[in-house]
Design a protein around this motif. Structure first.
Motif, PDB file in Angstrom:
ATOM      1  N   SER A 184       1.326 -29.274 -21.332  1.00 31.29           N
ATOM      2  CA  SER A 184       2.320 -29.271 -22.410  1.00 31.29           C
ATOM      3  C   SER A 184       3.077 -27.939 -22.401  1.00 31.29           C
ATOM      4  N   PRO A 185       4.323 -27.903 -22.943  1.00 29.63           N
ATOM      5  CA  PRO A 185       5.093 -26.654 -23.001  1.00 29.63           C
ATOM      6  C   PRO A 185       4.355 -25.536 -23.748  1.00 29.63           C
ATOM      7  N   LEU A 186       3.606 -25.905 -24.804  1.00 25.94           N
ATOM      8  CA  LEU A 186       2.889 -24.890 -25.585  1.00 25.94           C
ATOM      9  C   LEU A 186       1.803 -24.228 -24.746  1.00 25.94           C
ATOM     10  N   VAL A 187       1.049 -25.021 -24.010  1.00 27.32           N
ATOM     11  CA  VAL A 187      -0.006 -24.467 -23.139  1.00 27.32           C
ATOM     12  C   VAL A 187       0.629 -23.603 -22.054  1.00 27.32           C
ATOM     13  N   ALA A 188       1.787 -24.052 -21.529  1.00 19.67           N
ATOM     14  CA  ALA A 188       2.507 -23.267 -20.515  1.00 19.67           C
ATOM     15  C   ALA A 188       2.897 -21.903 -21.078  1.00 19.67           C
ATOM     16  N   ALA A 189       3.332 -21.893 -22.350  1.00 18.05           N
ATOM     17  CA  ALA A 189       3.736 -20.631 -22.997  1.00 18.05           C
ATOM     18  C   ALA A 189       2.548 -19.697 -23.186  1.00 18.05           C
ATOM     19  N   ILE A 190       1.368 -20.283 -23.421  1.00 13.65           N
ATOM     20  CA  ILE A 190       0.147 -19.463 -23.575  1.00 13.65           C
ATOM     21  C   ILE A 190      -0.298 -18.926 -22.219  1.00 13.65           C
ATOM     22  N   ILE A 191      -0.172 -19.766 -21.182  1.00 18.74           N
ATOM     23  CA  ILE A 191      -0.601 -19.371 -19.840  1.00 18.74           C
ATOM     24  C   ILE A 191       0.234 -18.205 -19.306  1.00 18.74           C
ATOM     25  N   MET A 192       1.549 -18.192 -19.659  1.00 24.54           N
ATOM     26  CA  MET A 192       2.443 -17.178 -19.094  1.00 24.54           C
ATOM     27  C   MET A 192       1.991 -15.750 -19.420  1.00 24.54           C
ATOM     28  N   PRO A 193       1.807 -15.372 -20.713  1.00 22.50           N
ATOM     29  CA  PRO A 193       1.306 -14.017 -20.984  1.00 22.50           C
ATOM     30  C   PRO A 193      -0.118 -13.804 -20.491  1.00 22.50           C
ATOM     31  N   LEU A 194      -0.925 -14.903 -20.482  1.00 23.64           N
ATOM     32  CA  LEU A 194      -2.301 -14.772 -19.986  1.00 23.64           C
ATOM     33  C   LEU A 194      -2.319 -14.389 -18.506  1.00 23.64           C
ATOM     34  N   SER A 195      -1.349 -14.927 -17.746  1.00 26.50           N
ATOM     35  CA  SER A 195      -1.284 -14.587 -16.323  1.00 26.50           C
ATOM     36  C   SER A 195      -0.960 -13.102 -16.149  1.00 26.50           C
ATOM     37  N   SER A 196      -0.055 -12.576 -17.002  1.00 28.39           N
ATOM     38  CA  SER A 196       0.275 -11.150 -16.939  1.00 28.39           C
ATOM     39  C   SER A 196      -0.941 -10.302 -17.280  1.00 28.39           C
ATOM     40  N   ILE A 197      -1.658 -10.719 -18.328  1.00 27.91           N
ATOM     41  CA  ILE A 197      -2.855  -9.974 -18.745  1.00 27.91           C
ATOM     42  C   ILE A 197      -3.913 -10.010 -17.638  1.00 27.91           C
ATOM     43  N   THR A 198      -4.055 -11.180 -16.999  1.00 27.02           N
ATOM     44  CA  THR A 198      -5.040 -11.314 -15.912  1.00 27.02           C
ATOM     45  C   THR A 198      -4.707 -10.398 -14.741  1.00 27.02           C
ATOM     46  N   VAL A 199      -3.419 -10.405 -14.337  1.00 30.92           N
ATOM     47  CA  VAL A 199      -3.005  -9.582 -13.202  1.00 30.92           C
ATOM     48  C   VAL A 199      -3.166  -8.096 -13.517  1.00 30.92           C
ATOM     49  N   VAL A 200      -2.747  -7.686 -14.730  1.00 34.62           N
ATOM     50  CA  VAL A 200      -2.883  -6.278 -15.128  1.00 34.62           C
ATOM     51  C   VAL A 200      -4.361  -5.884 -15.174  1.00 34.62           C
ATOM     52  N   SER A 201      -5.191  -6.776 -15.706  1.00 32.11           N
ATOM     53  CA  SER A 201      -6.636  -6.504 -15.749  1.00 32.11           C
ATOM     54  C   SER A 201      -7.198  -6.392 -14.335  1.00 32.11           C
ATOM     55  N   PHE A 202      -6.732  -7.294 -13.462  1.00 32.34           N
ATOM     56  CA  PHE A 202      -7.211  -7.292 -12.071  1.00 32.34           C
ATOM     57  C   PHE A 202      -6.878  -5.977 -11.370  1.00 32.34           C
ATOM     58  N   VAL A 203      -5.593  -5.558 -11.463  1.00 29.74           N
ATOM     59  CA  VAL A 203      -5.195  -4.334 -10.745  1.00 29.74           C
ATOM     60  C   VAL A 203      -5.848  -3.101 -11.361  1.00 29.74           C
ATOM     61  N   THR A 204      -6.096  -3.146 -12.680  1.00 27.68           N
ATOM     62  CA  THR A 204      -6.775  -2.018 -13.334  1.00 27.68           C
ATOM     63  C   THR A 204      -8.213  -1.922 -12.838  1.00 27.68           C
ATOM     64  N   ILE A 205      -8.895  -3.063 -12.817  1.00 30.08           N
ATOM     65  CA  ILE A 205     -10.298  -3.092 -12.354  1.00 30.08           C
ATOM     66  C   ILE A 205     -10.383  -2.665 -10.885  1.00 30.08           C
ATOM     67  N   MET A 206      -9.486  -3.220 -10.048  1.00 35.58           N
ATOM     68  CA  MET A 206      -9.529  -2.917  -8.614  1.00 35.58           C
ATOM     69  C   MET A 206      -9.186  -1.456  -8.328  1.00 35.58           C
ATOM     70  N   SER A 207      -8.146  -0.943  -8.997  1.00 33.90           N
ATOM     71  CA  SER A 207      -7.763   0.456  -8.742  1.00 33.90           C
ATOM     72  C   SER A 207      -8.834   1.407  -9.251  1.00 33.90           C
ATOM     73  N   ASN A 208      -9.483   1.059 -10.366  1.00 36.86           N
ATOM     74  CA  ASN A 208     -10.594   1.893 -10.856  1.00 36.86           C
ATOM     75  C   ASN A 208     -11.821   1.771  -9.949  1.00 36.86           C
ATOM     76  N   TYR A 209     -12.038   0.575  -9.406  1.00 39.08           N
ATOM     77  CA  TYR A 209     -13.164   0.361  -8.484  1.00 39.08           C
ATOM     78  C   TYR A 209     -12.980   1.194  -7.219  1.00 39.08           C
ATOM     79  N   TYR A 210     -11.770   1.118  -6.643  1.00 35.80           N
ATOM     80  CA  TYR A 210     -11.495   1.894  -5.428  1.00 35.80           C
ATOM     81  C   TYR A 210     -11.533   3.389  -5.698  1.00 35.80           C
TER      82      TYR A 210
END
Length: 790
Positions: free
Chosen positions: A761-787
């Motif tokens: 649904s469009p509403l779920v798509a709208a929720i997924i969009m910022p969640l994807s940004s949060i996931t990617v930012v969390s991923f690069v933060t975790i990886m850069s801190n890990y390295y």
């Protein structure tokens, strides 16, 4: 008859007010005048970047008369030396590529303007101009006449207040209010409570929901429409187009449902969509603001300055500990970190850091000194007027004059994906929509909206700048201070490392110095030590620390010849301190050890000999680096240390001695011609040209306020043994970027597969969009801190 639009500003022209000039229509004389100015100065390609990009000039006669007051001008100018002035002006109308182009070509419109640089995110233009040819008032009137009137508030300059843009917060609040209330009013529909929906109440609540959706649709989502409109107008498709299209399609579809009584529409999804997208936008904005704050106030130069106590003793302090009224000691080639008043009699200052021109300016006691100047000649004393501004120093260091042309590979990837992503997405959405129209009309609209929203590559655009920004911050905490995020990419490409010897792989220790020659009198010791006081060369600092405390002597003449030594004069006595070449000495044993020779009034007195102390961990570091990099030692000293270095360092290390500064530069250039990516590590004094020529130039800082404006990074000398760690971390940072690119693309592909099949649904798509940004930012933060910890 079709309405005409102004060629300059684009607004609709009332027939009676139309002005025809050069076969073009203008709404007023102001717009016509701006067009004339651009045409006469060969700047008419301003209109090629975007259709009707200008603003209507406002009548401002007499508005800026206060700029005739010299005191007010002094407050507004950030630099004022002889005829060179620099001012930063806030231009609210900056909005597109045409604005940037015309504001960075002001020198073609106004005589006396040498450079102008636009800071697009902050809507500021930094102008360097000659006050003998033009004035600040004339510049302001010029900007106003071409539709870029600056906003000047003396209160901002005097109190330091800043206008904070809270529009996104307000829009988010409106979107949340609309979303929450519409969800509440939609509960009876969700649960099919037929008893409640009797006769007129169903229609009433549906129209109430429609009314509540209007503030969200018209106000909260307005930035997306404006961005999409400007993008289409400039024929450069951006990612806001599918978002704006999705919102409009959903609104139109829901309005038709209510008007034709098909149902309550999708206003809950629409307002939820706007709310979650604005939430993601706020998250992204806060992320960038955080990185900007970290960059300006934590990753500044790790430099120290010498402070003079009331009893005359010298103590090194960090630049951010400088306070108003402190007395500072600045040596030859040191940077002035703060505005202040010259206490010493005279000095010469090189303001190339600020203006790009290395013409020395003479100063006398009582004159004002501006931050960013570099002392040339004898040591000076100054009194501090303001505490240090780290962001100002960072701005000077990042001056475009000293920027290297860097191949921004990851940026190219982002640009390519963004360039092709939008048209491909629109084409895909249209095809899917048409197919679904034949299957199920209501679902077709949902699928169209979901596809347009879920495929937004916000996370894709965020991944590179956030990864590099986070790595920049972590490196700053590890005492490696890089000029900008692009240097990280260059570090990852390096395959050849070139080291200076003195002051780079060797450290300063008092025990390493011995004087050989005739015993020096107290007057001679005073003369030598006071001459050394003005120099920042590592050998000079060693000798200065080695010599005993002696009375101060005023040095009337002082000259430091790069790579050779010092010539100074006090009370008709001339001292020469430096290489055998400078003093005209032939030493049969000169190849055995590093020596600094002394002549007083042309009488040879002896020499200081150095038993070089190599930095802790240098042997292990070179062993580690030799497996992956070509290593070179490039020294201005003689070959006295050659045998020692051959014993200590890997056999593959190339040792080159007796190199003058220009020879070091040629050596680097020769390596680059062979296809090598070269990193030069030096002390920033004799190595300035080589640091500038290299792909990455790192200046080593050891409690001195000296570095080259063209160096790409400054490393705290205590962290020298961690050089291999920094190089490996930069490679891992680039690996993290590619991994996060893959993650964000995977998000889009999975989301699209669900959206196309009608299961999203469009509403779920709208929720997924910022969640994807949060996931990617969390991923690069975790990886850069890990390295970073690895």
């Amino acid at each position: 008859m079709d309405a005409k639009n102004c060629f300059h500003c684009g607004i609709e022209i009332i027939k009676k007010d139309e002005i025809i000039y050069d076969n073009k229509s203008f709404c007023c004389n102001g717009c016509k005048t701006v067009y004339e100015i651009f045409s006469q100065n060969d700047l008419s390609c301003y209109y090629d970047f975007e259709k009707a990009p200008g603003a209507t000039p406002q009548e401002i006669k007499g508005k800026y008369d206060f700029l005739d007051d010299e005191k007010i001008n002094t407050k507004l100018l950030e630099f004022q030396e002889e005829t060179t002035n620099i001012v930063s002006l806030f231009i609210p109308h900056i909005h597109c590529s045409s604005c940037i182009w015309i504001l960075e070509n002001l020198q073609k419109l106004q005589k006396g303007v040498s450079t102008s640089q636009v800071n697009f995110p902050e809507k500021k233009v930094r102008i360097t101009f000659d006050s003998s040819k033009t004035s600040l008032k004339e510049l302001v009137y010029l900007l106003s006449s071409i539709g870029y009137e600056p906003y000047i508030s003396l209160e901002n300059f005097e109190t330091g207040k800043k206008n904070v843009d809270r529009s996104l917060i307000y829009k988010l609040g409106v979107a949340f209010f609309c979303f929450g209330n519409i969800m509440l009013l939609s509960f009876p529909e969700y649960f099919e409570v037929e008893e409640f929906w009797i006769n007129q109440y169903r229609g009433f609540f549906r129209w109430l929901i429609f009314a509540l959706s209007l503030p969200s649709f018209l106000y909260a989502a307005s930035d997306y429409y404006i961005s999409a409109y400007k993008s289409i107008k400039s024929r450069m498709l951006n990612i806001d187009i599918p978002i704006a299209l999705g919102i409009i399609v959903m609104f139109v579809r829901s309005t038709i449902d209510i008007v034709l009584d098909y149902g309550q529409g999708y206003f809950d999804s629409l307002t939820g969509l706007v709310f979650f997208m604005l939430l993601g936008k706020l998250f992204q904005q806060k992320t960038y603001n955080f990185l900007s704050f970290e960059r300006d106030y934590k990753s500044y130069f790790p430099i120290a300055i010498t402070k003079l106590n009331s009893d005359g003793t010298e103590i090194p302090i960090q630049v951010y500990d400088i306070e108003k009224a402190d007395r500072l000691l600045i040596r030859n080639q040191e940077l002035i970190p703060v505005d202040g008043i010259l206490i010493s009699d005279t000095t010469s200052i090189d303001y190339s850091f600020v203006t790009g021109e290395a013409i020395p300016i003479e100063k006398k006691s009582g004159d004002k000194l501006f931050a960013g100047g570099k002392i040339i000649g004898s040591v000076i004393e100054m009194e501090v007027l303001f505490s240090v501004s780290q962001s100002y120093l960072t701005q000077l260091w990042s001056n475009d004059i000293f920027q290297k042309k860097i191949d921004q590979k990851h940026k190219t990837i982002t640009d390519k994906i963004s360039r092709y992503f939008t048209p491909i997405l629109l084409l895909l959405a249209a095809i899917v929509f048409i197919i679904w129209l034949f299957i199920d009309v209501p679902t077709a609209f949902n699928v169209l909206t979901a596809v347009l929203i879920v495929a937004c590559p916000c996370a894709l655009a965020l991944t590179a700048p956030f990864t590099l920004g986070n790595v920049l911050r972590i490196m700053g905490k590890q005492k490696m201070y890089l000029k900008n995020a692009m240097v990280i990419e260059q570090l990852a490409k390096v395959d050849t490392l070139v080291f200076d010897k003195t002051g780079t792989i060797t450290s300063n220790k008092k025990s390493a110095v011995e004087f050989v020659g005739n015993e020096l009198s107290l007057d001679e010791l005073s003369l030598i030590k006071n001459a050394m006081r003005g120099s920042n060369h590592p050998l000079s600092r060693k000798i200065y620390d080695f010599l005993p405390n002696v009375p101060k002597v005023e040095i009337q003449e002082f000259e430091e010849i790069t790579g050779k030594g010092i010539i100074a004069k006090a009370n008709d006595t001339t001292v020469k301190i430096g290489s055998a070449f400078l003093l005209g000495i032939i030493d049969e044993e000169m190849s055995q050890q590093t020596k600094v020779y002394i002549k007083i009034n042309n009488t040879f007195k002896g020499y200081f000999v150095f038993d070089n102390q190599y930095r802790k961990g240098v042997i292990e570091l070179f062993d580690q680096l030799s497996n992956k990099y070509e290593l070179k030692i490039l020294s201005g000293d003689n070959e006295g240390e050659k045998e020692t270095l051959q014993t200590l360092l890997p056999k593959t290390t190339e040792l080159v001695f007796n190199q003058k500064p220009e020879q070091k530069l040629e050596f680097i250039k020769h390596l680059q011609e062979k296809g090598k990516n070269v990193m030069m590590i030096g002390d920033g004094l004799n190595d300035a040209g080589a640091l500038a020529q290299s792909n990455v130039g790192i200046s080593l800082s050891e409690n001195v306020n000296v570095f080259s404006p063209a160096c790409d990074g400054i490393m705290d000398a205590s962290q020298f043994s961690k050089l291999g760690y920094y190089l490996k971390y930069s490679k891992n940072a680039m690996r993290t970027i590619y991994m996060s690119f893959g993650l964000s693309l995977l998000y889009n592909l999975v989301g699209l597969s669900f959206a196309i099949s009608g299961n999203l649904s469009p509403l779920v798509a709208a929720i997924i969009m910022p969640l994807s940004s949060i996931t990617v930012v969390s991923f690069v933060t975790i990886m850069s801190n890990y390295y970073a910890k690895k």
